[in-house]
Scaffold this active site. Structure first.
Site, short mmCIF file in Angstrom:
data_model
loop_
_atom_site.label_atom_id
_atom_site.label_comp_id
_atom_site.label_asym_id
_atom_site.label_seq_id
_atom_site.Cartn_x
_atom_site.Cartn_y
_atom_site.Cartn_z
N ASP A 323 19.76 -38.32 -24.60
CA ASP A 323 19.93 -38.82 -25.97
C ASP A 323 21.37 -38.53 -26.39
O ASP A 323 21.86 -37.44 -26.17
CB ASP A 323 18.95 -38.04 -26.87
CG ASP A 323 18.73 -38.70 -28.22
OD1 ASP A 323 19.71 -39.23 -28.80
OD2 ASP A 323 17.60 -38.67 -28.71
N ARG A 325 22.36 -39.46 -29.67
CA ARG A 325 22.41 -39.70 -31.11
C ARG A 325 22.96 -38.49 -31.86
O ARG A 325 23.68 -38.62 -32.80
CB ARG A 325 21.02 -40.03 -31.65
CG ARG A 325 20.61 -41.45 -31.34
CD ARG A 325 19.20 -41.70 -31.76
NE ARG A 325 18.22 -40.93 -30.97
CZ ARG A 325 16.92 -41.03 -31.11
NH1 ARG A 325 16.42 -41.80 -32.01
NH2 ARG A 325 16.11 -40.34 -30.34
#
Ligand SMILES: [Zn+2]
Length: 411
Positions: A323, A325
């Site tokens: 990830d 983000r």
């Protein structure tokens, strides 16, 4: 076009550059952010307006479609609803990834603009009606009741919406991530292939307009109530997923959860509170759609079929991480809106929840996606996330995670 190229990588001694005091309590004390390329000597930030769209602007100028010295006429562009100022705006640590004064530029710096300084908004606030088939279905099913004000009988919903371009205060960003500002600057410089030399040559410039997408906010109910302690707030914090959000692709729960979140927001607005959808341009966990589709193939072609136990592993094989983000900057938009408590939180992510509570924003009730809204092919993702710590009332065990639940690639 002028004959010479103006390099901005080193300060010009004669420039009368407006000073930036990030976190100052008024726009006058904070100073205007000048990113415009029309008067390079006055620039006091790194980067350029409009995020990634700066590249299209370059094409427009290069092809002769746009005058390189065009300046926006901001007549009648002021926000359709007032937001702030809130006390959080005057704390340089609370907001580091957007300009809290970004929507007020045309009034806050009106005299400077009139005097010839090219200051541009980084936030715009307007109004709209939205309509989604899921909301009409919710009305038909009796879960939502039209009130003629927020929700019409035909399913139209009145919203206020705000578009926000990212504005990064580099010292604050480095502090959030617990890294040195010089490390941050060097990696931003190198990973954009040297696109912004000022990152490493202009330590006096502390603000960076990165070439990335920002976020869009959708408000339900009276925006003016935000920032008051008695105002109840419902929120869905959503990261862009074009395949599901727009096209209804069924490998994930993004659009169903977004629609459910909007339903929760409408309910809250009808009860006198405010609903808020924060829509972040972080496609495919900020890995981008090409990486995302490669991962889909890797998942569906692996020996043993598409199953939850290898969901994160397949992403990491392709992207190097699970990830990208990062939730370090997540609290900023809530601080901008003066929100200190979210009463109904339509998100299951433990990372998003953790980022808010670590920033002192209270989350009262967490609302998971109702089971009946999860598409069959999205069971793999949902089980994997639950097993990894997502909020839910049921956590699948190892045996269940090993069962292939996703469709094959040719099905
Ligand atoms: Zn999705």
């Amino acid at each position: 076009m002028s004959a010479h190229i103006v390099l901005t990588s080193h300060p010009r001694r004669d420039a009368t550059v407006p000073e930036v005091r990030w976190g100052a309590p008024t726009p006058e004390e904070r100073g205007p952010l000048v990113a415009s390329l029309t008067n390079p000597a006055a620039r006091n930030v790194i980067g350029s307006h409009s995020g990634a769209y700066a590249v299209y602007r370059a094409l427009a100028v290069a092809s002769g479609a746009l005058q390189r010295d065009h300046r926006p006429d901001l007549t009648n562009t002021a926000p359709a609803e007032a937001i702030g100022p809130h006390p959080q705006w005057a704390d340089p640590d609370k907001i580091v990834s957007l300009d809290p004064w970004g929507h007020l530029v045309s009034t806050a710096f009106a005299d400077r603009i009139a005097a010839g300084l090219d200051v541009r908004p980084t936030i715009a606030i307007t109004k709209a009606h939205i309509n989604m088939p899921e909301l009409q279905a919710a009305v038909t099913a009796g879960r939502l009741q039209p009130d003629g004000a927020i929700l019409s009988p035909n399913g139209d919903v009145r919203v206020t919406k705000a578009a926000i371009d990212p504005v990064w205060y580099l010292p604050g960003l480095a502090k959030r991530f617990g890294i040195k500002e010089s490390t941050l600057r060097r990696n931003l410089f190198e990973q954009t292939a040297g696109m912004f030399p000022e990152l490493v040559t202009r330590n006096d410039l502390k603000v960076f307009l990165p070439p990335i997408g920002g976020m869009t906010l959708y408000f339900f109910g009276d925006v003016a109530k935000l920032g008051r302690p008695e105002t109840k707030v419902a929120c869905r914090l959503h990261d862009e997923c074009n395949g599901s959000d727009v096209f209804g692709s069924d490998i994930c729960t993004c659009r169903p959860y977004l629609a459910h979140g909007i339903e929760v927001c409408i309910e809250m607005a009808q009860q006198g509170g405010v609903g808020l959808v924060v829509y972040n341009r972080k496609e495919g966990r900020a890995l981008g759609e090409v990486t995302k589709f490669l991962v889909y193939n890797a998942r569906k072609r692996q020996t043993g079929g598409d199953r939850a136990e290898t969901y994160f592993e397949r992403t990491e094989c392709v992207a190097g991480v699970q990830d990208m983000r990062f939730q370090e900057l997540t609290p900023d938009v809530f601080h901008w809106l003066g929100i200190t408590r979210i009463d109904r939180w339509a998100s299951m992510s433990n990372m998003k929840h953790g980022a808010l509570t670590a920033a002192g924003i209270e989350v009262v009730e967490r609302v998971p996606i109702p089971d009946e809204l999860i598409p069959a092919d999205a069971r793999v993702e949902m089980d994997a996330k639950k097993a990894a710590g997502y909020f839910s009332h049921y956590t699948p065990d190892a045996n269940e995670l090993a069962v292939p639940k996703g469709r094959g690639l040719q099905e």
